[in-house]
Write a protein that holds these residues in place. Structure first.
Motif, PDB file in Angstrom:
ATOM      1  N   PHE A 173       0.813  -1.217   0.000  1.00 20.99           N
ATOM      2  CA  PHE A 173       0.000   0.000   0.000  1.00 20.99           C
ATOM      3  C   PHE A 173       0.847   1.268   0.000  1.00 20.99           C
ATOM      4  CE2 PHE A 173      -3.059  -2.898   2.435  1.00 20.99           C
ATOM      5  CZ  PHE A 173      -3.699  -3.294   1.271  1.00 20.99           C
ATOM      6  N   VAL A 177      -1.273   6.529   1.932  1.00 19.29           N
ATOM      7  CA  VAL A 177      -2.635   6.072   2.160  1.00 19.29           C
ATOM      8  C   VAL A 177      -3.057   6.443   3.580  1.00 19.29           C
ATOM      9  CG1 VAL A 177      -2.511   4.147   0.529  1.00 19.29           C
ATOM     10  CG2 VAL A 177      -1.865   3.781   2.913  1.00 19.29           C
ATOM     11  N   ASP A 234      -8.420   4.926   2.974  1.00 24.15           N
ATOM     12  CA  ASP A 234      -8.004   4.083   1.855  1.00 24.15           C
ATOM     13  C   ASP A 234      -8.032   2.612   2.248  1.00 24.15           C
ATOM     14  OD1 ASP A 234      -7.154   6.096  -0.204  1.00 24.15           O
ATOM     15  OD2 ASP A 234      -5.857   6.724   1.447  1.00 24.15           O
ATOM     16  N   ILE A 235      -7.487   2.329   3.428  1.00 23.26           N
ATOM     17  CA  ILE A 235      -7.359   0.950   3.893  1.00 23.26           C
ATOM     18  C   ILE A 235      -8.087   0.814   5.224  1.00 23.26           C
ATOM     19  CG2 ILE A 235      -5.759  -0.920   4.444  1.00 23.26           C
ATOM     20  CD1 ILE A 235      -5.482   0.180   1.577  1.00 23.26           C
ATOM     21  N   VAL A 330      -4.324  -6.022  -7.209  1.00 21.52           N
ATOM     22  CA  VAL A 330      -3.584  -5.961  -5.949  1.00 21.52           C
ATOM     23  C   VAL A 330      -2.765  -7.236  -5.770  1.00 21.52           C
ATOM     24  CG1 VAL A 330      -3.828  -5.865  -3.428  1.00 21.52           C
ATOM     25  CG2 VAL A 330      -5.300  -4.444  -4.887  1.00 21.52           C
TER      26      VAL A 330
END
Length: 460
Positions: A173, A177, A234-235, A330
Motif C-alpha cells: 500500500f 494512504v 483508503d485501507i 492488488v
C-alpha cells in the motif's frame, strides 16, 4: 585524561575536584615536595573515540521514532520480568499475550516429523519452494475455509503468519494512504502504519496518531463502529472475531462494511485469525458477503487453531477481482512483494498445515479450540460472579473486562502485584481500550483455575 596511580600515603579522587582543591603551590617559587607523601601520578592521553561512541552519518528512520514506547507485548514481558526480580519465588501465571499452551496434536506433528526426516534422503529432500506456498496446501486452504465462495487456489498466499503478512501488505500500500482501524484493535495495524510513514505524529491529548481514522467500538454500539461518522479511509483494518474485545461481527454488520468500502473506494484488510472460534452463525470469512472480493482481502493463521505460534504458518487471500484505482490487480503487487521479501514458509510447517486440514487434523484442532473455549467460560463466570461487566469469550479466546474509572495499566499493575497473574491492559490496544483489560484463555487448565481463584480473592 586517564590517571594511573600508585599512592603510598593518600589517594586522589578521579573527579576533577581533587585537582581543584586548596593548595599552597606557588608557580613563582620553587617548591620541594616530600617524596613519601606523594605517589606517582601518570597522565595518559585517551583517544576521543574511547570517550564518544562512533556514529555513522545515516539518519534514523523518523517514522520509527514516532512510535510510543515499546510494542505492547514486549513491554508486558518487561514488566513481568521486573516483577520477578522483586518476587523471585512467585508463581507467575500468564493470561496476557495470546500464546497457545497446549501440545500440538500428534496427527499434525507426525506429519511434520515425517517431512523433516524425508529431508535427509535424496528422494525427500527439497530446497527453495514456491514463495506463494505449496500447491496442495493452497488447495486445501481454499477448499476448507472458502468452499463455494469463489476463491481459487492461486488466490491463496501461504506465509509464516498473519502478523508478517500485515507488514508485507503495508509495503504494497505504501506511505500515501490513510488507514482506519477498530478502536480498540490489534496494535500491529497501527504500528506498521506508523513505520511505513502513513501517519502524522502521536497526539498525546487524544492518545492517537494523526491521519489514522480510529473507529470506536464500544459495548454501546455492539463493538461495531458507526460508519456514518467516519471520514473516507483508503485501507480499513478489520478483525473479526476481534482482538481484544472478542466481538464477532454479524452478517448485517459486515454487509454494511463492504458497502461502506465500495462507496468510498476503500480496501478492507480482514483479519480472520480467530474465525474457528465462532460458535454461532456469524460469518467466518469476509467473502461470505456478496461483493466482498472487489473490496477486500483476508489474512489468517494456524497459530490459534493448531498451536502454531512457534511453528509459524498462515495465509492471505487476495482475490483477482481486487483492483487498484488504475485497474492493476492488488494480487500481482502482493506477489511481487512476497517474491522479493520472502522465500516461502518452511516446508516442514507446510506439511503440518496440510495435516491440520485432513479430517483427523480438523477434528484435533476443534478439540483444542474447544479446550480453550472451556477456559474462556471459566474466566467469564469468575468475573461475572464478582460483579464485573464482561464482554467477549463466546466467539473468541479473549475476555474483555470493564473496570470503570480505572486506568488499564493501573489495573494491570494491581493484578500483577497482588495475584502474580499477567493480563493485558486495554489501553495498549488503543484509546478505546482504556478502562478495560483483556484476559486470555490460552493456558493450562490448572493455571486458569488458580488464576481465577486469585481474582476472586482479590476482588471478592
Amino acid at each position: 585524561m586517564s590517571i594511573t596511580q600508585n599512592l603510598t600515603a593518600s589517594s586522589i579522587s578521579s573527579s576533577s575536584s581533587a585537582f581543584l582543591a586548596h593548595s599552597t603551590f606557588n608557580s613563582r617559587n620553587h617548591v620541594s615536595l616530600p617524596v613519601k607523601s606523594v605517589g606517582i601520578c601518570k597522565c595518559v592521553a585517551v583517544p576521543q573515540e574511547a570517550e564518544t561512541a562512533y556514529k555513522t552519518k545515516v539518519s534514523r528512520n523518523g517514522n520509527i521514532s514516532k512510535l510510543q514506547a515499546g510494542y505492547l507485548f514486549p513491554e508486558i514481558a518487561r514488566r513481568k520480568n521486573a516483577h520477578l526480580l522483586n518476587f523471585p519465588d512467585a508463581k507467575i501465571i500468564s493470561l496476557g499475550i495470546g500464546d497457545t499452551t497446549e501440545p500440538i496434536p500428534e496427527v499434525i506433528t507426525s506429519a511434520m516429523a515425517k517431512r523433516s526426516y524425508a529431508l535427509s534422503t535424496l528422494e525427500g529432500y527439497s530446497g527453495y519452494g514456491a514463495e506463494q506456498g505449496e500447491k496442495p496446501l493452497r488447495s486445501a486452504i481454499a477448499s476448507t475455509f472458502y468452499k463455494d465462495l469463489g476463491i481459487d487456489d492461486d488466490d491463496i498466499f501461504v506465509s509464516d503468519g498473519a502478523k508478517c503478512d500485515i507488514s508485507r501488505l503495508q509495503i504494497v500500500f505504501g506511505s500515501n494512504v490513510k488507514i482506519a482501524v477498530q478502536d480498540p484493535s490489534y496494535p500491529a495495524y497501527v504500528d506498521s502504519s506508523v513505520i511505513m510513514g502513513q501517519t502524522g505524529f502521536y497526539q498525546k491529548d487524544v492518545e492517537k496518531f494523526a491521519n489514522i481514522e480510529y473507529m470506536r467500538c464500544t459495548p454501546e454500539n455492539g463493538f461495531f463502529p458507526d460508519l456514518s461518522s467516519i471520514s473516507r479511509p483508503d485501507i480499513i483494518f478489520f478483525c473479526s472475531p476481534n482482538n481484544p474485545t472478542g466481538a464477532a461481527a454479524t452478517r448485517e454488520q459486515l454487509t454494511q462494511l463492504v458497502q461502506f468500502a465500495k462507496d468510498n473506494g476503500s480496501i478492507i484488510v480482514y483479519d480472520s485469525a480467530y474465525a474457528m472460534y465462532i460458535s454461532g452463525d456469524n460469518p467466518r470469512s469476509i467473502f461470505e458477503i456478496p461483493g466482498a472480493k472487489e473490496v477486500a482481502l483476508e489474512t489468517s493463521s494456524f497459530s490459534k487453531y493448531a498451536g502454531f505460534t512457534g511453528v509459524r504458518l498462515g495465509w492471505s487471500v487476495v482475490p483477482k477481482q481486487l483492483l487498484f484505482s488504475d485497474g492493476f490487480p492488488v494480487a500481482k503487487d502482493f506477489n511481487r512483494i512476497v517474491s522479493t521479501c520472502f522465500n516461502g514458509a518452511s516446508n516442514i510447517s507446510q506439511a503440518g498445515g496440510l495435516a491440520c486440514l485432513s479430517p483427523e487434523g480438523l477434528k484435533a484442532m476443534r478439540d483444542v479450540i474447544g479446550f480453550y473455549k472451556e477456559n474462556t467460560d471459566i474466566i467469564v463466570e469468575t468475573f461475572d460472579s464478582l460483579g464485573f461487566k464482561v464482554y467477549g469469550g463466546e466467539n473468541a479466546p479473549y475476555v474483555w473486562v470493564y473496570f470503570p474509572g480505572r486506568s488499564s495499566w493501573d489495573v494491570f499493575s494491581e493484578i500483577l502485584e497482588k495475584t502474580h497473574v499477567v493480563i493485558t491492559p486495554g489501553s495498549g490496544f488503543g484509546p478505546g481500550g482504556e478502562g478495560f483489560v483483556r484476559v486470555s484463555a490460552f493456558g493450562h487448565r490448572e493455571n486458569v483455575l488458580e488464576a481465577c481463584r486469585r481474582f476472586k480473592q482479590l476482588y471478592k
